[in-house]
Design an enzyme around this catalytic site. Structure first.
Site, PDB file in Angstrom:
ATOM      1  N   GLU A  70       6.686 -64.571 -21.053  1.00 52.30           N
ATOM      2  CA  GLU A  70       6.786 -63.228 -21.681  1.00 52.30           C
ATOM      3  C   GLU A  70       8.479 -63.063 -21.668  1.00 52.30           C
ATOM      4  OE1 GLU A  70       3.669 -60.015 -20.345  1.00 52.30           O
ATOM      5  OE2 GLU A  70       4.746 -60.651 -18.487  1.00 52.30           O
ATOM      6  N   ARG A 142       0.175 -64.052 -20.957  1.00 56.73           N
ATOM      7  CA  ARG A 142      -0.298 -62.670 -21.672  1.00 56.73           C
ATOM      8  C   ARG A 142      -0.655 -62.811 -23.108  1.00 56.73           C
ATOM      9  NH1 ARG A 142      -0.696 -57.999 -18.378  1.00 56.73           N
ATOM     10  NH2 ARG A 142       1.186 -57.928 -17.093  1.00 56.73           N
TER      11      ARG A 142
END
Length: 189
Positions: A70, A142
């Site tokens: 991320e 993610r």
């Protein structure tokens, strides 16, 4: 109250069986992958459950895999539009911190910005090193779908459930055992 306890106990039973046998009852993704390009997997979870720790362990164990983390640093240093070319870029601030300090004001902005930054990373072309790998795997911390997925969806896709209190141990033998679980999970996709 009794109904919620029953639901929670069934939920725990479902996830504990998935932890022991991650693909039991899940649809096979072999047909989806069919050997075309790298396998793309995402590490999902709530804030501060150990996603980054797990991703670091994957990076150490599987250096041939492409790991996309991320972009937290980007979220913490938002630049004003059009200032990139200027000598001095105007920093608008730390959007992540702003979201934590005033969630009612900044949550939507942060959610939108974080989604767009993850989308940008996931749309980038495959790195040459990944395309040359014998068994290419690309991991995302993610996915762009995590904003949309609902709990029920997880019951119908292959999921490897980890126990943060045990699986992220500093003990080398436990880390090796965890990586064997990951290896088996990826091979069975």
């Amino acid at each position: 109250m009794a109904a919620s306890r029953l639901f929670v106990s069934r939920l725990r039973a479902r996830f504990s069986s998935m932890a022991n046998s991650p693909l039991e009852g899940a649809l096979s993704s072999r047909g989806l992958h069919a050997g075309l390009g790298p396998r793309r997997l995402s590490v999902e979870g709530n804030i501060a459950v150990g996603k980054s720790t797990f991703v670091k362990l994957l990076t150490k164990t599987y250096p041939e895999w492409h790991i996309a983390t991320e972009p937290v640093a980007t979220w913490q240093d938002i630049q004003a539009a059009g200032t990139q070319k200027a000598c001095i870029a105007q920093s608008l601030g730390n959007l992540l911190d702003m979201m934590y300090r005033e969630p009612a004001r900044w949550s939507y902005t942060f959610q939108t910005f974080s989604f767009m930054s993850r989308l940008k990373v996931q749309l980038e072309p495959f790195p040459k090193k990944l395309l040359q790998a014998k068994k290419p795997v690309q991991i995302f911390e993610r996915s762009v779908y995590s904003d949309r997925l609902h709990f029920e969806t997880l019951l119908n896709i292959p999921v490897l459930v980890l126990d943060v209190s045990d699986d992220f141990s500093e003990e080398v033998t436990k880390q090796e055992e965890l990586m064997r679980k990951v290896d088996t999970f990826v091979k069975n996709l």
